[in-house]
Design an enzyme around this catalytic site. Structure first.
Site, PDB file in Angstrom:
ATOM      1  CG  ASN A   9      24.889  -7.385 -10.480  1.00 12.28           C
ATOM      2  OD1 ASN A   9      25.345  -6.657  -9.601  1.00 12.28           O
ATOM      3  ND2 ASN A   9      25.514  -7.459 -11.496  1.00 12.28           N
ATOM      4  CD1 TRP A  10      19.971  -5.958  -5.941  1.00  9.29           C
ATOM      5  CD2 TRP A  10      20.031  -4.581  -4.288  1.00  9.29           C
ATOM      6  NE1 TRP A  10      18.984  -6.341  -4.866  1.00  9.29           N
ATOM      7  CE2 TRP A  10      19.099  -5.623  -3.861  1.00  9.29           C
ATOM      8  CE3 TRP A  10      20.379  -3.695  -3.303  1.00  9.29           C
ATOM      9  CZ2 TRP A  10      18.601  -5.599  -2.688  1.00  9.29           C
ATOM     10  CZ3 TRP A  10      19.884  -3.551  -2.120  1.00  9.29           C
ATOM     11  CH2 TRP A  10      18.857  -4.371  -1.712  1.00  9.29           C
ATOM     12  CE  LYS A  11      23.836  -5.644 -13.965  1.00  8.00           C
ATOM     13  NZ  LYS A  11      23.635  -5.542 -15.412  1.00  8.00           N
ATOM     14  CG  HIS A  94      29.187  -7.759 -14.082  1.00 14.02           C
ATOM     15  ND1 HIS A  94      28.762  -6.971 -15.183  1.00 14.02           N
ATOM     16  CD2 HIS A  94      27.876  -8.475 -13.980  1.00 14.02           C
ATOM     17  CE1 HIS A  94      27.279  -7.149 -15.529  1.00 14.02           C
ATOM     18  NE2 HIS A  94      26.742  -7.995 -14.842  1.00 14.02           N
ATOM     19  CD  GLU A  96      26.998  -4.092 -15.945  1.00  9.75           C
ATOM     20  OE1 GLU A  96      26.837  -3.884 -15.028  1.00  9.75           O
ATOM     21  OE2 GLU A  96      25.731  -4.231 -16.726  1.00  9.75           O
ATOM     22  CD  GLU A 164      25.918 -12.004 -15.864  1.00  6.40           C
ATOM     23  OE1 GLU A 164      24.882 -11.987 -15.208  1.00  6.40           O
ATOM     24  OE2 GLU A 164      26.700 -10.974 -15.692  1.00  6.40           O
ATOM     25  N   GLY A 170      20.944  -6.473 -19.767  1.00  5.46           N
ATOM     26  CA  GLY A 170      20.062  -5.232 -19.699  1.00  5.46           C
ATOM     27  C   GLY A 170      19.607  -4.718 -21.081  1.00  5.46           C
ATOM     28  CB  SER A 210      17.641 -10.196 -20.430  1.00  6.61           C
ATOM     29  OG  SER A 210      18.208  -9.039 -20.888  1.00  6.61           O
ATOM     30  N   GLY A 231      20.103  -9.109 -13.009  1.00 10.94           N
ATOM     31  CA  GLY A 231      20.318  -7.655 -12.615  1.00 10.94           C
ATOM     32  C   GLY A 231      19.009  -6.993 -12.742  1.00 10.94           C
ATOM     33  N   GLY A 232      18.468  -6.576 -13.492  1.00 17.92           N
ATOM     34  CA  GLY A 232      17.154  -5.688 -13.514  1.00 17.92           C
ATOM     35  C   GLY A 232      15.953  -6.349 -12.977  1.00 17.92           C
TER      36      GLY A 232
HETATM   37  P1  PGA Z   1      20.335  -8.014 -16.340  1.00 20.54           P
HETATM   38  O1  PGA Z   1      21.732  -8.205 -15.826  1.00 20.54           O
HETATM   39  O2  PGA Z   1      19.552  -9.282 -15.641  1.00 20.54           O
HETATM   40  O3  PGA Z   1      19.839  -6.749 -16.077  1.00 20.54           O
HETATM   41  O4  PGA Z   1      20.391  -8.408 -17.814  1.00 20.54           O
HETATM   42  C1  PGA Z   1      22.231  -9.515 -15.385  1.00 20.54           C
HETATM   43  C2  PGA Z   1      23.782  -9.137 -15.107  1.00 20.54           C
HETATM   44  O5  PGA Z   1      24.442  -8.052 -15.571  1.00 20.54           O
HETATM   45  O6  PGA Z   1      24.104  -9.603 -13.906  1.00 20.54           O
END
Ligand code: PGA
Length: 248
Positions: A9-11, A94, A96, A164, A170, A210, A231-232
């Site tokens: 997930n590049w966000k 998600h 976010e 999640e 994050g 994470s 994500g990251g």
């Molecule tokens: P993260 O994000 O791996 O940076 O914690 C995961 C996500 O929100 O899909």
């Protein structure tokens, strides 16, 4: 057996240029893997990344989709727009989006139904906040998100769920292997209740929060965990490739 699925997930990261470079670096590193590999990219990068992944085993995903066919919905994106570029997966709900953009269980449900009706695969995100976990509300929150978010779905087999916990996203704080396995086991039990035990065994459930090249092996070894939403660690080809190759 459920086939593992690792999705990046590049966000709101990368440009077309840096995204294409990342895919070019990634392609040879993930060529011979057992799991499904997906990258969910910002909408404006979809045309460029769609070209870049052609001929590879990397599948394309979006980070959101509106439920209406088309119309006056400024800032939204439709199924036809995604499908034109070969998008196969769409992240829905998600945390976010829920926290910053007013996404609710009801809008998650509308989007999920629309993604399925359009022949794509939704990755439906659920998970509790830190406060909810401390208050012992994790299962109640997951129950609500699943029963409302998945209401009226007739193809649950096709749906991917991502567990999640918001407190792990994050933050560098991963759920422990057993915390993640337990929550995902609960999600599967809830799906069995809402649909059927047979169908629940077929639904793939990812862990996200994470997850990285170091902790992926332990998480993926858990009986209930069928993949990761990353994500990251999906922003560096070498890191993401290590997660995709978790079984080597
Ligand atoms: P993260 O994000 O791996 O940076 O914690 C995961 C996500 O929100 O899909």
């Amino acid at each position: 057996m459920r086939k593992p699925i690792i999705a990046g997930n590049w966000k709101m990261n990368n440009t077309a240029a840096s995204g294409v470079a990342l895919i070019e670096e990634l392609k040879p590193l993930v060529r011979n893997v057992f799991c499904d590999v997906v990258v969910c990219v910002p909408a404006i990068l979809i045309p460029a990344i769609s070209e870049a992944v052609k001929g590879s085993n990397i599948k394309l995903g979006a980070q959101n989709m509106h439920w209406a066919k088309k119309g006056a919905y400024t800032g939204e994106i439709s199924a036809d727009m995604l499908k034109e570029y070969g998008v196969e997966y769409v992240i829905i709900g998600h945390s976010e989006r829920r926290t910053y953009f007013g996404e609710t269980d009801e809008t998650v449900n509308k989007r999920t139904l629309a993604v399925l009706a359009e022949g794509m695969t939704p990755i439906v995100c659920v998970g509790e906040t830190l406060e909810q976990r401390i208050n012992g509300e994790t299962e109640a929150v997951l129950s609500r998100q699943l029963s409302l978010g998945l209401a009226g779905i007739d193809r649950i087999k096709k749906v991917i769920i991502a567990y999640e916990p918001a407190w792990a996203i994050g933050t560098g704080k991963t759920a422990t292997d057993s915390q993640a396995n337990q929550a995902i086991g609960f999600i599967r039990k809830k799906i069995a209740e809402l649909f059927s035990p047979e169908l629940a065994e077929m639904v793939r459930i990812q862990y996200g929060g994470s997850m990285n090249s170091k902790n992926c092996k332990g998480l993926m070894a858990q009986s209930q965990i069928d993949g990761g939403l990353i994500g990251g660690a999906s922003l560096k080809a070498a890191d993401f490739a290590k997660i995709v190759n978790f079984d080597k």
